[in-house]
Scaffold this motif. Structure first.
Motif, PDB file in Angstrom:
ATOM      1  N   THR A   1      15.007 -52.145  90.976  1.00  0.00           N
ATOM      2  CA  THR A   1      14.857 -51.030  91.868  1.00  0.00           C
ATOM      3  C   THR A   1      14.380 -51.695  93.325  1.00  0.00           C
ATOM      4  O   THR A   1      13.039 -52.451  93.681  1.00  0.00           O
ATOM      5  N   GLN A   2      15.600 -51.770  94.159  1.00  0.00           N
ATOM      6  CA  GLN A   2      15.450 -52.328  95.605  1.00  0.00           C
ATOM      7  C   GLN A   2      15.511 -51.019  95.821  1.00  0.00           C
ATOM      8  O   GLN A   2      16.846 -50.840  96.659  1.00  0.00           O
ATOM      9  N   PRO A   3      15.192 -49.614  96.187  1.00  0.00           N
ATOM     10  CA  PRO A   3      15.359 -49.035  96.926  1.00  0.00           C
ATOM     11  C   PRO A   3      16.201 -49.015  98.974  1.00  0.00           C
ATOM     12  O   PRO A   3      17.169 -47.646  98.877  1.00  0.00           O
ATOM     13  N   GLU A   4      15.997 -49.623  99.353  1.00  0.00           N
ATOM     14  CA  GLU A   4      16.607 -49.963 100.836  1.00  0.00           C
ATOM     15  C   GLU A   4      18.064 -50.402 100.969  1.00  0.00           C
ATOM     16  O   GLU A   4      17.779 -52.017 100.310  1.00  0.00           O
ATOM     17  N   LYS A   5      18.988 -50.609 100.784  1.00  0.00           N
ATOM     18  CA  LYS A   5      20.464 -50.916 100.842  1.00  0.00           C
ATOM     19  C   LYS A   5      20.291 -52.086 102.210  1.00  0.00           C
ATOM     20  O   LYS A   5      20.877 -53.544 102.329  1.00  0.00           O
ATOM     21  N   LEU A   6      19.775 -51.806 102.877  1.00  0.00           N
ATOM     22  CA  LEU A   6      19.978 -51.536 104.812  1.00  0.00           C
ATOM     23  C   LEU A   6      18.448 -51.848 105.191  1.00  0.00           C
ATOM     24  O   LEU A   6      18.035 -50.986 105.504  1.00  0.00           O
ATOM     25  N   LEU A   7      18.103 -53.074 105.728  1.00  0.00           N
ATOM     26  CA  LEU A   7      16.904 -52.775 106.826  1.00  0.00           C
ATOM     27  C   LEU A   7      17.100 -52.889 107.964  1.00  0.00           C
ATOM     28  O   LEU A   7      17.459 -54.303 107.879  1.00  0.00           O
ATOM     29  N   SER A   8      17.021 -52.752 109.052  1.00  0.00           N
ATOM     30  CA  SER A   8      16.883 -53.611 110.378  1.00  0.00           C
ATOM     31  C   SER A   8      15.909 -52.703 111.007  1.00  0.00           C
ATOM     32  O   SER A   8      15.061 -52.197 111.337  1.00  0.00           O
TER      33      SER A   8
ATOM     34  N   ALA B   1      19.466 -54.444  93.007  1.00  0.00           N
ATOM     35  CA  ALA B   1      20.496 -54.095  93.998  1.00  0.00           C
ATOM     36  C   ALA B   1      21.261 -55.349  95.449  1.00  0.00           C
ATOM     37  O   ALA B   1      22.222 -55.665  95.977  1.00  0.00           O
ATOM     38  N   GLY B   2      19.613 -55.749  95.592  1.00  0.00           N
ATOM     39  CA  GLY B   2      20.328 -56.136  97.214  1.00  0.00           C
ATOM     40  C   GLY B   2      19.886 -56.019  98.471  1.00  0.00           C
ATOM     41  O   GLY B   2      20.021 -54.440  98.404  1.00  0.00           O
ATOM     42  N   THR B   3      19.537 -56.260  99.341  1.00  0.00           N
ATOM     43  CA  THR B   3      18.868 -55.665 100.134  1.00  0.00           C
ATOM     44  C   THR B   3      19.488 -56.237 101.574  1.00  0.00           C
ATOM     45  O   THR B   3      18.928 -57.524 101.468  1.00  0.00           O
TER      46      THR B   3
ATOM     47  N   GLY C   1      24.197 -55.129  93.196  1.00  0.00           N
ATOM     48  CA  GLY C   1      23.479 -56.789  92.889  1.00  0.00           C
ATOM     49  C   GLY C   1      24.843 -57.610  92.065  1.00  0.00           C
ATOM     50  O   GLY C   1      25.735 -57.176  91.747  1.00  0.00           O
ATOM     51  N   LEU C   2      23.749 -58.625  90.831  1.00  0.00           N
ATOM     52  CA  LEU C   2      23.995 -59.234  90.632  1.00  0.00           C
ATOM     53  C   LEU C   2      24.298 -58.686  88.781  1.00  0.00           C
ATOM     54  O   LEU C   2      23.446 -58.308  88.786  1.00  0.00           O
TER      55      LEU C   2
END
Lengths: 108, 115
Positions: A5-12, A100-102, B42-43
């Motif tokens: 789990t990557q809770p942040e989709k976007l980080l600036s 899901a990536g950040t 994601g992938l």
């Protein structure tokens, strides 16, 4: 089951500020954890592995088994760090599961 | 040493058409896999192979077939393309799995659109 789990989709963040990309995992055994990075229009590439305890491009990540986390950190972000970051877990099986990536954006 | 090579880079298919995405690696890696990359998800693993002649399903195998007749090649076949298969597809390889996992080497991806 193994899950990332990557809770942040976007980080600036602003250039020179510290950055932390969060990764939590679910796995009953001893996992092998990785961070991958994808710069714009480039292929995914391995950034670092927890097993090697290395620092790449100023990034580090510590495996915290108690909190089941593997957060990626850098003390001073650079504009060239702007990219998509994926946390991944490899367990006993023959596959690697990705979060899901950040998307990190470092502003000037 | 080319690493992992994927072809084509872009493809547009009509619903119902079939096609094969090619993946080749020249690093003598035992393990190869296919992922699809979708926004917000994601992938996700489609199929993988731990060696020539051995393949297995991942998380999202439906609608895809694979084979591994040689160590170098791991093609992905779409049997009857559907709009839900519009995605970016990545092939990846690693020397082996288990202890001492080196992590993946990825191909450059194939962007597939099904209309």
């Amino acid at each position: 089951a193994q899950r990332v789990t990557q809770p942040e989709k976007l980080l600036s963040v602003f250039k020179g500020a510290p950055v932390e990309l969060k990764c939590n995992y679910s796995y009953s055994g001893s996992p092998e954890l990785f961070w991958y990075v994808q710069y714009s229009r480039q292929r995914l590439q391995l950034l670092l592995r927890h097993i090697s305890r290395e620092s790449i491009k100023g990034f580090t990540a510590d495996l915290n088994k108690g909190e089941t986390s593997f957060h990626l950190k850098k003390p001073f972000a650079q504009e060239e760090d702007s990219a998509m970051y994926y946390c991944a877990l490899s367990g006993r099986g023959n596959d690697m599961r990705f979060g899901a990536g950040t998307r990190l954006t470092v502003k000037p | 040493n080319a690493g992992v090579t994927q072809t084509p880079k872009f493809q547009v298919l009509k619903t119902g058409q079939s096609m094969t995405l090619q993946c080749a690696q020249d690093m003598n890696h035992e393990y190869m896999s296919w992922y699809r990359q979708d926004p917000g998800m994601g992938l996700r693993l489609i199929h993988y192979s731990v060696g020539a002649g051995i393949t297995d399903q991942g998380e999202v195998p439906n609608g895809y077939n694979v084979s591994r007749s040689t160590t170098e090649d791991f093609p992905l076949r779409l049997l009857s393309a559907a709009p839900s298969q519009t995605s970016v597809y990545f092939c990846a390889s690693t020397p082996r799995f288990g202890a001492g996992n080196y992590g993946y080497t990825f191909g450059s991806g194939t962007r597939l659109t099904v209309v």
